[in-house]
Design a protein around this motif. Sequence first.
Motif, mmCIF file in Angstrom:
data_model
loop_
_atom_site.group_PDB
_atom_site.id
_atom_site.type_symbol
_atom_site.label_atom_id
_atom_site.label_comp_id
_atom_site.label_asym_id
_atom_site.label_seq_id
_atom_site.Cartn_x
_atom_site.Cartn_y
_atom_site.Cartn_z
ATOM 1 N N ARG A 130 -60.554 -17.919 14.847
ATOM 2 C CA ARG A 130 -61.820 -17.619 15.517
ATOM 3 C C ARG A 130 -61.854 -16.127 15.807
ATOM 4 N NH1 ARG A 130 -64.906 -20.995 20.249
ATOM 5 N NH2 ARG A 130 -66.715 -19.604 20.447
ATOM 6 N N GLN A 131 -63.014 -15.530 15.596
ATOM 7 C CA GLN A 131 -63.150 -14.084 15.751
ATOM 8 C C GLN A 131 -64.164 -13.749 16.830
ATOM 9 O OE1 GLN A 131 -64.241 -12.862 11.748
ATOM 10 N NE2 GLN A 131 -62.106 -12.472 11.206
ATOM 11 N N THR A 132 -63.995 -12.575 17.380
ATOM 12 C CA THR A 132 -64.959 -12.038 18.327
ATOM 13 C C THR A 132 -64.969 -10.521 18.204
ATOM 14 O OG1 THR A 132 -65.663 -12.003 20.653
ATOM 15 C CG2 THR A 132 -63.314 -11.854 20.228
ATOM 16 N N ARG A 133 -66.115 -9.940 18.431
ATOM 17 C CA ARG A 133 -66.227 -8.478 18.353
ATOM 18 C C ARG A 133 -65.825 -7.857 19.688
ATOM 19 N NH1 ARG A 133 -68.221 -6.474 13.836
ATOM 20 N NH2 ARG A 133 -68.213 -4.429 14.832
ATOM 21 N N PHE A 134 -65.281 -6.667 19.615
ATOM 22 C CA PHE A 134 -64.909 -5.944 20.824
ATOM 23 C C PHE A 134 -65.151 -4.465 20.580
ATOM 24 C CE2 PHE A 134 -61.318 -5.223 18.199
ATOM 25 C CZ PHE A 134 -60.745 -4.040 18.632
ATOM 26 N N THR A 135 -65.291 -3.737 21.649
ATOM 27 C CA THR A 135 -65.506 -2.288 21.575
ATOM 28 C C THR A 135 -64.585 -1.611 22.574
ATOM 29 O OG1 THR A 135 -67.833 -2.621 20.981
ATOM 30 C CG2 THR A 135 -67.180 -0.427 21.722
ATOM 31 N N SER A 136 -63.840 -0.638 22.118
ATOM 32 C CA SER A 136 -62.997 0.158 23.001
ATOM 33 C C SER A 136 -63.637 1.532 23.191
ATOM 34 C CB SER A 136 -61.579 0.303 22.434
ATOM 35 O OG SER A 136 -61.607 0.849 21.128
ATOM 36 N N TYR A 137 -63.428 2.093 24.361
ATOM 37 C CA TYR A 137 -64.141 3.306 24.746
ATOM 38 C C TYR A 137 -63.165 4.425 25.122
ATOM 39 C CZ TYR A 137 -68.013 0.016 25.135
ATOM 40 O OH TYR A 137 -68.958 -0.937 24.867
ATOM 41 N N TYR A 138 -63.723 5.623 25.166
ATOM 42 C CA TYR A 138 -62.935 6.788 25.560
ATOM 43 C C TYR A 138 -62.643 6.731 27.055
ATOM 44 C CZ TYR A 138 -64.317 8.698 21.036
ATOM 45 O OH TYR A 138 -64.518 8.887 19.700
ATOM 46 N N VAL A 143 -59.346 3.674 26.677
ATOM 47 C CA VAL A 143 -58.072 4.065 26.084
ATOM 48 C C VAL A 143 -57.007 4.155 27.172
ATOM 49 C CG1 VAL A 143 -56.871 5.921 24.871
ATOM 50 C CG2 VAL A 143 -59.152 5.235 24.140
ATOM 51 N N GLU A 144 -55.837 3.605 26.870
ATOM 52 C CA GLU A 144 -54.672 3.539 27.753
ATOM 53 C C GLU A 144 -54.788 2.433 28.799
ATOM 54 O OE1 GLU A 144 -53.570 7.273 29.408
ATOM 55 O OE2 GLU A 144 -53.509 8.299 27.479
ATOM 56 N N TYR A 145 -55.926 1.745 28.848
ATOM 57 C CA TYR A 145 -56.035 0.599 29.751
ATOM 58 C C TYR A 145 -55.306 -0.602 29.142
ATOM 59 C CZ TYR A 145 -59.353 2.385 33.212
ATOM 60 O OH TYR A 145 -59.945 3.060 34.228
ATOM 61 N N HIS A 146 -54.987 -1.584 29.993
ATOM 62 C CA HIS A 146 -54.386 -2.831 29.542
ATOM 63 C C HIS A 146 -55.438 -3.932 29.589
ATOM 64 C CE1 HIS A 146 -49.998 -1.483 30.589
ATOM 65 N NE2 HIS A 146 -50.593 -0.733 29.670
ATOM 66 N N ALA A 147 -55.438 -4.770 28.566
ATOM 67 C CA ALA A 147 -56.412 -5.853 28.470
ATOM 68 C C ALA A 147 -55.677 -7.171 28.313
ATOM 69 C CB ALA A 147 -57.347 -5.624 27.288
ATOM 70 N N TYR A 188 -51.104 -9.670 26.600
ATOM 71 C CA TYR A 188 -51.509 -8.399 27.206
ATOM 72 C C TYR A 188 -51.405 -7.297 26.147
ATOM 73 C CZ TYR A 188 -51.529 -10.565 31.789
ATOM 74 O OH TYR A 188 -51.819 -11.372 32.859
ATOM 75 N N TYR A 189 -52.466 -6.500 26.070
ATOM 76 C CA TYR A 189 -52.550 -5.476 25.042
ATOM 77 C C TYR A 189 -52.934 -4.135 25.668
ATOM 78 C CZ TYR A 189 -52.240 -9.057 21.477
ATOM 79 O OH TYR A 189 -51.800 -10.070 20.674
ATOM 80 N N LYS A 190 -52.529 -3.088 24.983
ATOM 81 C CA LYS A 190 -52.862 -1.732 25.416
ATOM 82 C C LYS A 190 -53.886 -1.150 24.451
ATOM 83 C CE LYS A 190 -50.865 2.865 26.201
ATOM 84 N NZ LYS A 190 -49.632 3.685 26.119
ATOM 85 N N VAL A 191 -54.921 -0.535 25.020
ATOM 86 C CA VAL A 191 -55.945 0.112 24.198
ATOM 87 C C VAL A 191 -55.385 1.435 23.704
ATOM 88 C CG1 VAL A 191 -58.321 0.932 24.091
ATOM 89 C CG2 VAL A 191 -57.737 -0.976 25.596
ATOM 90 N N GLU A 192 -55.235 1.545 22.386
ATOM 91 C CA GLU A 192 -54.638 2.743 21.800
ATOM 92 C C GLU A 192 -55.670 3.806 21.459
ATOM 93 O OE1 GLU A 192 -51.620 3.350 21.774
ATOM 94 O OE2 GLU A 192 -50.627 1.420 22.037
ATOM 95 N N ARG A 193 -56.828 3.401 21.018
ATOM 96 C CA ARG A 193 -57.841 4.391 20.653
ATOM 97 C C ARG A 193 -59.225 3.775 20.776
ATOM 98 N NH1 ARG A 193 -60.058 4.064 15.638
ATOM 99 N NH2 ARG A 193 -59.225 2.523 14.176
ATOM 100 N N ASP A 206 -58.992 -2.901 13.391
ATOM 101 C CA ASP A 206 -58.818 -1.459 13.236
ATOM 102 C C ASP A 206 -57.548 -0.938 13.906
ATOM 103 O OD1 ASP A 206 -59.521 -1.856 15.833
ATOM 104 O OD2 ASP A 206 -61.350 -0.657 15.779
ATOM 105 N N GLY A 207 -56.706 -1.825 14.370
ATOM 106 C CA GLY A 207 -55.454 -1.390 14.981
ATOM 107 C C GLY A 207 -55.618 -0.617 16.264
ATOM 108 N N SER A 208 -56.733 -0.818 16.940
ATOM 109 C CA SER A 208 -56.973 -0.048 18.157
ATOM 110 C C SER A 208 -56.273 -0.627 19.378
ATOM 111 C CB SER A 208 -58.475 0.033 18.437
ATOM 112 O OG SER A 208 -59.034 -1.263 18.544
ATOM 113 N N MET A 209 -55.600 -1.780 19.229
ATOM 114 C CA MET A 209 -54.883 -2.392 20.344
ATOM 115 C C MET A 209 -53.450 -2.693 19.905
ATOM 116 S SD MET A 209 -57.408 -2.883 22.692
ATOM 117 C CE MET A 209 -57.368 -4.344 23.690
#
Length: 675
Positions: A390-398, A309-313, A357-362, A334-337
């Motif tokens: 094309r889709q891909t799974r991702f996981t954002s962390y605390y 969270v708060e990192y840039h990807a 470039y995206y920011k991890v929101e949650r 899920d709108g997490s970015m």
Amino acid sequence: KQWYQRRVRGTVNNTNLLSNGDFYKNKERVFEGTTEVNSAASFIYATLRIRNASFDAFGSVRCHIQYTSIAGDVKSPSATLRVVGFRFEPAWRHIVSAVPDNDVIFECEYRTGHWPTSGETLELLDSNYQTVLTNSQSFYDEWNGKRANFTVTAVNDDTFFCRYNTTPDISVVSGRMELEVFTSTEVTLRPSPEVWMVGPTTPVTCQYPYISGFTRVNWMKPDNMSLRVRVRPNDGRYGRSVLTLNSPNLSYDGNNVTCTVIYPDDTVTRYRGHPVRFFGGQVASSNATVRIARIAGVGIIGNSTNLLVEYHARVICTVLNGVRPNWFKVTWSDGSMSEINSTSQDVSGDQFMYDGYYKVERANVATKGGIMTCSAGLSSSEGEEVIVKRQTRFTSYYNCYTQAQIGVYGKDHGVTISYSRDPYSMEVEASVSCPSDTDDAHYTILETNTYKRTAKCSKETGRYEPRKLATCAKITSYKVVEDYQTFPMPDSSTTVCAPTSTGALSKDSVEEYLRADKPSVCGPRLIVPCLKNGKCSLLKNETGCEWDENTRKVKIFYKIEFETPVWSVTERRTGEVPPSAVLRFWDCDKPALVKSQALSKIALFTPDKRTDEAETSEPGYTAFVWVAAAIVGGLIATATIMLTIRYRIRQQQRQGSDMSFTVVNTVFKNAVTEQ
């Protein structure tokens, strides 16, 4: 000449010439003519001049004169018109071969107007007028000519000539004859060299030089490719066959399609406005590679397992297509970015890249991650927009650094919490450290089964385990110790240190004895260990007595100050009244009393409370431990005092005294531990 009214005309094979002298046959001009009529003396001269004559001009020519006064025409005798030269010029100028390495035949025929003689030859010359083939064999027919066929292997486009040679050193060269060789560069696929399939159907056109309607087109394709073929009308110069690729499948990608044009042999037709003699064959186009337009790759640059969270990807989405996509779009399930900025760029001729470039929101690790979708709009060959995804799974962390908080359990005596992060697991470890020891206080970490000196926060949970760190116990040094004993009065008439007390029991008298520097009977100096060994000093102003009228008890108290601060309970207790001792305040000036009298006096002033109980200035979470220790210590001390009292009673009984006394209560004061 005597008849001036006349008309002159000419005929060829009994067919009239035009008035200007031209002659046509089957609507085609055979030669250009010019007529001229002159008169001299008594004769008329009619002249016909001929130029650009074809071999169809052969025949009999007559001159006709019609007089007005004479019925019918006056005809001249006929004359035979012969055309000398190469027979098929320009009718057979273009000789076309379909494919390289085919044999083509050039036919040379020269009309001489006479029977050929020896020494006459025909030659085939190349574009540089160099002899390619020579033929001296004579072929005769009714036209008095010489004819020969020359066979040449078609390699490249070229120009040839026929040459007639006779003696003495006379030669005639024909007009040019062009050889055009069809190659794969003339049979083309469009689009080429790549066919990008965008949408459900994609057409591929095979374009080829059109010769006749008997031409066939065969398509070569992989067996797994679905298609249909249709022929489009030709435009007079080119023919077209259309292959439609259906149902794009990734297995098509990289396969080739080819069209082969099959021309029939010996077709006599017109090509590009000229009459030709065509030698057929097969001409194959170059290959066109089928490419499936698609999103070739989508991903998060760097370590995608550390999306905190708060990192840039950085997100990269690559599209393979023949032309630049109309647009790019990246969405998150899920709108997490949230997008910061993005660009699109050309990587190569058929590769286009979205760079965002995206920011991890949650964090979404608790819901097992989300789905990132990259979409692009592509234009199909039919002019419609097709969306590829094309889709891909991702996981954002605390982010344990910014989201997790931790403190200490219990009172914070100025602890320091430091943090360290594992760059691989992104786990954060918090550790507690105590303040530095001072002259007045020492610190130590109080760990339990639950709370430790370290705690770890994982990116999967976003919280520390354990939830709090162990605190630091503050151990205060003992510089000053105070103690007291209370005594109930044996009767209602006796008071001590009360305003009404008199004599040796007055407040001034009692405090004087308690504060005496060199007492002989009373005061703390005789019973407190540290006063006895000189390791502490008596604070006289805080040593004295107090009377409680309600309980009719007197409190005898004192306070000492250690020369050097002590830290342990054992050392502290050297400043307290020992369990078996009594702070004596009576008969301070009569140390020589007999024991029976002394015992009788002691019985009158028996302390009912001892100060052997631990005092804790600041309770903490280990209060239960300390209280339990105090209780156990109190029981042990009580047992010790009782044994001492029994011993003294028995000793007194042996000395003849029948008096006894009891110790009502004992209270312990232990070391102060702050937690």
